[in-house]
Scaffold this active site. Structure first.
Site, PDB file in Angstrom:
ATOM      1  CB  SER A   1     -36.390   8.340 137.172  1.00 29.56           C
ATOM      2  OG  SER A   1     -37.353   9.321 137.339  1.00 29.56           O
TER       3      SER A   1
ATOM      4  CG  HIS B   1     -33.010  12.370 139.687  1.00 31.93           C
ATOM      5  ND1 HIS B   1     -32.757  11.222 140.383  1.00 31.93           N
ATOM      6  CD2 HIS B   1     -34.332  12.313 139.356  1.00 31.93           C
ATOM      7  CE1 HIS B   1     -33.846  10.497 140.472  1.00 31.93           C
ATOM      8  NE2 HIS B   1     -34.814  11.138 139.858  1.00 31.93           N
TER       9      HIS B   1
ATOM     10  CG  ASN C   1     -35.227   6.227 140.905  1.00 32.12           C
ATOM     11  OD1 ASN C   1     -36.103   6.119 141.757  1.00 32.12           O
ATOM     12  ND2 ASN C   1     -35.106   7.297 140.145  1.00 32.12           N
TER      13      ASN C   1
ATOM     14  CD  GLU D   1     -29.301  10.284 142.203  1.00 32.76           C
ATOM     15  OE1 GLU D   1     -30.426  10.200 141.670  1.00 32.76           O
ATOM     16  OE2 GLU D   1     -28.705   9.308 142.665  1.00 32.76           O
TER      17      GLU D   1
HETATM   18  P1  NAD Z   1     -45.653  13.302 133.974  1.00 30.33           P
HETATM   19  O1  NAD Z   1     -46.271  12.199 133.206  1.00 30.33           O
HETATM   20  O2  NAD Z   1     -46.372  13.823 135.181  1.00 30.33           O
HETATM   21  O3  NAD Z   1     -45.381  14.551 133.025  1.00 30.33           O
HETATM   22  C1  NAD Z   1     -44.707  14.422 131.795  1.00 30.33           C
HETATM   23  C2  NAD Z   1     -45.062  15.612 130.929  1.00 30.33           C
HETATM   24  O4  NAD Z   1     -44.244  15.573 129.750  1.00 30.33           O
HETATM   25  C3  NAD Z   1     -46.533  15.618 130.460  1.00 30.33           C
HETATM   26  O5  NAD Z   1     -47.142  16.844 130.804  1.00 30.33           O
HETATM   27  C4  NAD Z   1     -46.422  15.462 128.939  1.00 30.33           C
HETATM   28  O6  NAD Z   1     -47.416  16.160 128.221  1.00 30.33           O
HETATM   29  C5  NAD Z   1     -45.036  16.062 128.682  1.00 30.33           C
HETATM   30  N1  NAD Z   1     -44.443  15.669 127.413  1.00 30.33           N
HETATM   31  C6  NAD Z   1     -44.507  14.468 126.775  1.00 30.33           C
HETATM   32  N2  NAD Z   1     -43.854  14.534 125.606  1.00 30.33           N
HETATM   33  C7  NAD Z   1     -43.371  15.795 125.496  1.00 30.33           C
HETATM   34  C8  NAD Z   1     -42.622  16.473 124.494  1.00 30.33           C
HETATM   35  N3  NAD Z   1     -42.224  15.860 123.376  1.00 30.33           N
HETATM   36  N4  NAD Z   1     -42.327  17.773 124.695  1.00 30.33           N
HETATM   37  C9  NAD Z   1     -42.719  18.413 125.827  1.00 30.33           C
HETATM   38  N5  NAD Z   1     -43.432  17.818 126.806  1.00 30.33           N
HETATM   39  C10 NAD Z   1     -43.746  16.525 126.642  1.00 30.33           C
HETATM   40  O7  NAD Z   1     -44.188  12.787 134.347  1.00 30.33           O
HETATM   41  P2  NAD Z   1     -43.281  13.215 135.606  1.00 30.33           P
HETATM   42  O8  NAD Z   1     -43.595  12.318 136.747  1.00 30.33           O
HETATM   43  O9  NAD Z   1     -43.337  14.697 135.778  1.00 30.33           O
HETATM   44  O10 NAD Z   1     -41.834  12.770 135.092  1.00 30.33           O
HETATM   45  C11 NAD Z   1     -41.077  13.616 134.254  1.00 30.33           C
HETATM   46  C12 NAD Z   1     -39.625  13.187 134.308  1.00 30.33           C
HETATM   47  O11 NAD Z   1     -39.150  13.321 135.657  1.00 30.33           O
HETATM   48  C13 NAD Z   1     -39.380  11.727 133.918  1.00 30.33           C
HETATM   49  O12 NAD Z   1     -38.157  11.640 133.258  1.00 30.33           O
HETATM   50  C14 NAD Z   1     -39.331  11.019 135.262  1.00 30.33           C
HETATM   51  O13 NAD Z   1     -38.586   9.834 135.216  1.00 30.33           O
HETATM   52  C15 NAD Z   1     -38.636  12.076 136.104  1.00 30.33           C
HETATM   53  N6  NAD Z   1     -38.847  11.994 137.559  1.00 30.33           N
HETATM   54  C16 NAD Z   1     -40.073  11.711 138.060  1.00 30.33           C
HETATM   55  C17 NAD Z   1     -40.249  11.677 139.445  1.00 30.33           C
HETATM   56  C18 NAD Z   1     -41.599  11.428 140.043  1.00 30.33           C
HETATM   57  O14 NAD Z   1     -41.694  11.218 141.267  1.00 30.33           O
HETATM   58  N7  NAD Z   1     -42.684  11.452 139.270  1.00 30.33           N
HETATM   59  C19 NAD Z   1     -39.169  11.937 140.302  1.00 30.33           C
HETATM   60  C20 NAD Z   1     -37.925  12.244 139.757  1.00 30.33           C
HETATM   61  C21 NAD Z   1     -37.773  12.265 138.370  1.00 30.33           C
END
Ligand code: NAD
Length: 282
Positions: free
Chosen positions: A119, A140, A190, A152
């Site tokens: 993000s 993204h 963001n 994005e």
């Molecule tokens: P989340 O916390 O729901 O999930 C993250 C996952 O990553 C977890 O299941 C965790 O076990 C796993 N993880 C951690 N370390 C790891 C590793 N070394 N190898 C493999 N897996 C690993 O987080 P999320 O909300 O899904 O966010 C994930 C990414 O997407 C982030 O970069 C976030 O900024 C981005 N993002 C999030 C949103 C949102 O609305 N939540 C929107 C756009 C982008």
């Protein structure tokens, strides 16, 4: 470039949605996570999402089963060796992402594109972690991935034209609308959204209105489909905090300082929908 097998790293909120949309487009997907329980939960979320599509007559039972059958899971990044694209969607933490990208670099083939769903972390920094930075790009997706139209696309300073073209085309194949932006903290989405969410948290922190009323003002007054605090709960408050911290660090401007209430909620483990409690209870 021909895509047949896609790796997705991270099975959380975003990772399982990303895996689902690739599988719905007919591609084979390997979803990897360090946690087996996150993988199990991710598959359950995809199953639930597909069941909702079936209920709304947007997907047949057989079609939904075929989508699920195209997704396999693994706790080892080595299993992504044959992918033409890996989309990293792990926890928003630069140290975690650096470890993942350095390992992927030694695992995947020389033509594989490495994308990040980050993000807010600089794609130019991420690209510098691998041996072929011209094949690194930001992809993204928005939350919830199966429903949201936008992808994005973020070009790192090093991203090659061929890589960009391939990802732009792939986003169209998924039925999404790609918008390409340059690499800059928070990108476009963001950079605009998070300060608004943070300001809504300040309004709550200062007791100017209840969470419900703040969200109602923005929904009914500004025609937003969801209020900023409910949206923050959907995104995850830890993710919101991490993005504010990155904007603050990158621009060195106090207007991006995180609201103390946001910091406290995260410290208390109230991360939003995913933990059952954030600005609201679920
Ligand atoms: P989340 O916390 O729901 O999930 C993250 C996952 O990553 C977890 O299941 C965790 O076990 C796993 N993880 C951690 N370390 C790891 C590793 N070394 N190898 C493999 N897996 C690993 O987080 P999320 O909300 O899904 O966010 C994930 C990414 O997407 C982030 O970069 C976030 O900024 C981005 N993002 C999030 C949103 C949102 O609305 N939540 C929107 C756009 C982008």
């Amino acid at each position: 470039m021909q895509f047949t097998t896609i790796g997705v790293v991270g099975a959380g909120t975003m990772g399982n949605g990303i895996a689902q949309v690739f599988a719905q487009a007919g591609l084979t997907v390997i979803m990897a996570d360090v946690s087996q329980s996150a993988l199990d939960q991710g598959l359950r979320s995809i199953g639930n999402s597909l069941a909702r599509l079936v209920k709304k007559d947007l997907q047949t039972e057989e079609g939904a089963a075929a989508v699920l059958a195209r997704i396999s899971v693994s706790t080892r990044l080595q299993d992504l060796a044959d992918c033409q694209l890996v989309v990293e969607a792990a926890t928003e933490n630069a140290a975690i992402k650096e470890k993942i990208f350095r390992e992927l670099d030694s695992v995947v083939g020389k033509d594989c594109i490495l994308a990040s769903n980050t993000s807010s972390i600089s794609l130019t920094t991420i690209a510098a972690w691998v041996s072929a930075p011209e094949r690194v790009i930001g992809m993204h997706f928005m939350n919830p991935v199966p429903l949201m139209q936008l992808v994005e696309i973020i070009r790192a300073l090093q991203t090659g034209d061929a890589c960009h073209q391939a990802i732009h085309q792939l986003a169209l194949t998924l039925g999404k609308t790609p918008v390409t932006v340059k690499d800059g903290a928070g990108f476009v989405s963001n950079r605009v959204l998070m300060p608004m969410i943070n300001e809504a948290a300040f309004v709550l922190y200062e007791n100017l209105a209840t969470a419900e009323d703040i969200d109602t003002v923005m929904k009914l007054g500004m025609n937003h489909p969801i209020g900023p605090l409910a949206l923050a709960d959907l995104i995850g408050l830890d993710t919101c905090l991490s993005i504010m911290d990155i904007l603050h660090r990158e621009f060195r401007d106090s207007k991006y300082r995180a609201c103390p209430l946001l910091v406290q909620l995260v410290a208390a483990g109230r991360l939003g929908r995913k933990s059952g409690h954030g600005f609201y209870r679920y």
